[in-house]
Design a protein around this motif. Structure first.
Motif, PDB file in Angstrom:
ATOM      1  N   ASN A  59       6.141   2.600  17.107  1.00 29.16           N
ATOM      2  CA  ASN A  59       7.218   1.935  16.354  1.00 29.16           C
ATOM      3  C   ASN A  59       8.546   2.672  16.468  1.00 29.16           C
ATOM      4  OD1 ASN A  59       5.411   0.076  15.513  1.00 29.16           O
ATOM      5  ND2 ASN A  59       5.358   0.695  13.357  1.00 29.16           N
ATOM      6  N   HIS A  69      -6.300  -4.720  18.228  1.00 30.96           N
ATOM      7  CA  HIS A  69      -6.584  -3.297  18.013  1.00 30.96           C
ATOM      8  C   HIS A  69      -8.051  -2.975  18.324  1.00 30.96           C
ATOM      9  CE1 HIS A  69      -6.696   0.361  15.096  1.00 30.96           C
ATOM     10  NE2 HIS A  69      -6.531   0.735  16.355  1.00 30.96           N
ATOM     11  N   SER A 107       0.497   4.017  15.766  1.00 29.09           N
ATOM     12  CA  SER A 107       1.432   2.907  15.529  1.00 29.09           C
ATOM     13  C   SER A 107       2.804   3.445  15.153  1.00 29.09           C
ATOM     14  CB  SER A 107       0.919   2.016  14.388  1.00 29.09           C
ATOM     15  OG  SER A 107      -0.266   1.401  14.770  1.00 29.09           O
ATOM     16  N   TYR A 161      -0.603  -2.405   6.422  1.00 29.70           N
ATOM     17  CA  TYR A 161      -1.153  -2.158   7.756  1.00 29.70           C
ATOM     18  C   TYR A 161      -2.539  -2.788   7.859  1.00 29.70           C
ATOM     19  CZ  TYR A 161      -2.356   0.276  12.043  1.00 29.70           C
ATOM     20  OH  TYR A 161      -2.701   0.557  13.337  1.00 29.70           O
TER      21      TYR A 161
END
Lengths: 562, 105
Positions: free
Chosen positions: A366, A450, A362, A443
């Motif tokens: 990001n 996911h 991630s 998170y």
């Protein structure tokens, strides 16, 4: 320094360990990590155990969130390895295990570079005995190669810290960054222990050569201490992203065709380090959390996998895939534990890898590192291929080898079951891990998207495995060694060395005879002109002497005109 | 060794894959990497990556494979693990109970 600081507890225990009877020594391997963990948790954040030596202020315990999570998982790993090694009576291994774990914990708690250097070399010296403890000629030679490379890393660290001290006047171990020759040398020292590409061979060479229990101990500490050191000193150094991405990819291919399952796991370890190094390179709070979380989970599932393959080696005398198969029938508990380790490293939902690896992926997406993100995705499928499928499948299933080894001893099973439980617990309750991370975590690992994407990746990769096996395209397991970059110093340089030495000797001797020839000629020339009746020995008249003096004076006069 | 994966394993796997493929169109995956939104992106990646890795490794083996004793005697590859560090035990009818029970002779 307090005798109750974590590294000192281990070192004192290592010192007295050899004097105790066998049972006590085994118990010590369990008690010391427990005491060490209590000690780690007793320190408040800040700098402790400061010692001033010849003008340098050494900090033996720097406690903060980053150091704490590594010290905690090192303590847990030491305890689990101690339980797994309950049957070992070999003093050398027991002392080495305690000293090695203590040095590694000392390393992650070190607040300055000199202290770090001491523990850095300490891990090298202590750990090599876990390889030598196998006591075969091959293990002796392998241990020596391992030691040379590990000590080289320490020497680079020392050289780097001296230059860094010269530049900045500080020995504090804080963020360094790649800004000078000194910090570059320190970076390379960390890189060797972290098994950067082309600096990695010591790992795959040495870990499969250690004892059954020694490999479990080795797998936990050295490389993760290096990951910690990189996270501390080089967070956000962009080149690490690319180094890490290469590290995740290239070991996959070697792991896929390697026959010795403990070497497969060593390549796999290298690949997992890659994920952590990428996290360090990105350097955001999310990615550094990912690195710490992944190191934590990785130590557990990698220990578990090494334990299960070690149990098979302990019972059958081999860890080679070509000699194994069908063992689940007689070792069902080891097989289930191995499968849990395999599921964890492959990052199936509900297992530990799922909640840690995704932090790093991630962070990569990001920050817009799409190419690296894609490399990590491919590497994730690769992890499944060698650690997720190959290890359990060719050991416990596949073609029946006819071997019917007994189940692992009780203490090994206990160590594996506890480790497997931790892998599942972290997977099911990720908050338990997230609360230990260096930064606040915002998170959610378990979102429908996911879970779906990860299951798609893994299940279709499994489908590919079935397809390759059915069609006979999957390479068979064969007895062989596969040549890696270490061929340079294991075969090529040793092969070239005699010719090189002979060449140098030839050049030296011909140079020597030329030089003596020149000297001899000069000497005979001097002798000739100064022998009785020759030019220099002749009597000269005053008139001709005056003539020579006048010429010289005229020359000096002439020269002075300009 | 090829093809000995039993059908009772393949069938559930195939069904799971079909379900996952269908779910791809029902669940919003929130893609934010370019290309990630492609239908069944992860399924295709998983299948292709795995296949290419295995086939690539197979080619690599042709280049780097050497006999097991290539580095001997300076490596452990061709050595037998010393018996003193092992406790080899085969399951026979006689010791089956004790080995399952955890005691070793």
């Amino acid at each position: 320094m307090s005798l109750l600081s974590p590294p000192m507890i281990y070192l004192i225990a290592a010192a007295v360990c050899g004097l105790l009877p066998a049972r006590w020594r085994a118990a010590l391997l369990l008690a010391v990590p427990a005491a060490g963990l209590v000690s780690v948790l007793s320190y408040a954040p800040g700098l402790h155990e400061n010692v001033s030596v010849v003008g340098f202020d050494l900090v033996f315990v720097r406690m903060d969130d980053l150091a704490r999570i590594f010290a905690i998982i090192f303590s847990i790993a030491a305890a689990l390895a101690g339980l797994y090694a309950w049957h070992v009576r070999d003093k050398m291994q027991q002392v080495a295990t305690l000293a090695y774990a203590g040095a590694a914990i000392g390393g992650v708690l070190a607040g300055d570079l000199i202290t770090l250097f001491l523990w850095w070399e300490g891990t090298a010296l202590a750990s090599v005995f876990l390889i030598w403890a196998r006591r075969t000629p091959g293990a002796m030679a392998t241990g020596m190669r391992y030691l040379i490379i590990q000590v080289l890393s320490g020497v680079l660290l020392l050289a780097g810290l001296l230059l860094h001290f010269h530049d900045t006047g500080s020995i504090a171990f804080e963020h360094l960054g790649l800004v000078s020759t000194g910090t570059l040398l320190i970076f390379l020292a960390f890189g060797i222990k972290c098994a950067f590409p082309l600096m990695h061979n010591w790992l795959q060479d040495a870990y499969p050569a250690a004892t059954v229990t020694g490999t479990v101990v080795l797998s936990a500490f050295t490389t993760k201490m290096a990951v910690y050191a990189l996270a501390r000193g080089y967070a956000g150094t962009e080149i690490l992203i690319w180094i890490g991405a290469v590290m995740t990819l290239f070991p996959i291919f070697f792991a896929e065709i390697e026959n010795d399952l403990r070497r497969v796991l060593a390549y796999s370890l290298n690949n997992q380090l890659g994920f952590m190094v990428v996290g360090v390179g990105i350097g955001t709070e999310l990615s550094l959390n990912g690195t710490a979380a992944h190191a934590f989970c990785h130590i557990l599932y990698k220990s578990l996998l090494f334990m299960s393959v070690g149990a098979v080696l302990y019972r059958t005398g081999t860890s080679k895939a070509s000699e194994l198969g069908g063992l689940w029938k007689s070792m069902p508990i080891t097989a289930v534990c191995c499968l849990i380790g395999a599921a964890s490293i492959s990052a199936f939902p509900l297992f530990s890898g799922f909640v840690s690896k995704s932090l790093i992926l991630s962070a990569a997406s990001n920050e817009g590192h799409y190419l690296v993100w894609f490399a990590l995705l491919i590497a994730s499928a690769g992890v499944l291929s060698h650690s997720g499928i190959k290890i359990p499948y060719f050991t416990f299933f596949a073609e029946d080898s006819g071997k019917r080894p007994a189940e692992a001893p009780l203490h090994m099973r206990a160590a594996m079951i506890i480790t497997a439980f931790l892998c599942v617990f972290i997977g099911v309750v990720p908050a338990s891990l997230y609360s230990l991370l260096p930064y606040d975590v915002d998170y959610a690992a378990y979102t429908p998207a996911h879970i779906l994407t990860q299951m798609q990746l893994l299940c279709f990769a499994l489908l590919a495995f079935v397809f390759l096996m059915r069609s006979g395209l999957h390479p068979p397991e064969v007895r062989a060694v596969n040549v890696d970059a270490d061929v340079v110093y294991r075969r090529w340089i040793p092969a070239l060395l005699p010719a090189l030495v002979a060449g140098v000797a030839r050049i030296f001797s011909s140079g020597q005879s030329t030089a003596t020839g020149i000297v001899a000629r000069l000497y005979s020339g001097i002798e000739r002109v100064s022998s009785p009746g020759a030019v220099l020995a002749r009597g000269w008249s005053v008139g001709s002497m005056m003539f020579i003096v006048i010429i010289v004076m005229a020359f000096v006069l002439f020269a002075n005109l300009f | 060794m090829a093809g000995n994966i039993p059908n009772k394993v393949i069938k559930p796997l195939a069904i799971t894959c079909v379900v996952l493929f269908v779910l791809d169109f029902l669940i919003d995956r929130h893609p934010h990497v370019p290309g990630e939104g492609f239908p069944a992106f992860y399924a295709i990646c998983g299948f292709l990556a795995f296949t290419l890795i295995v086939l690539g490794a197979k080619q690599l083996r042709r280049l780097i494979k050497q006999p097991e004793d290539w580095y001997a005697p300076h490596a452990v590859d061709a050595e037998v693990y010393p018996e003193s560090g092992l406790e080899k035990l085969e399951v026979t009818e006689a010791n089956k109970a004790s080995s399952i029970g955890g005691r070793t002779p």
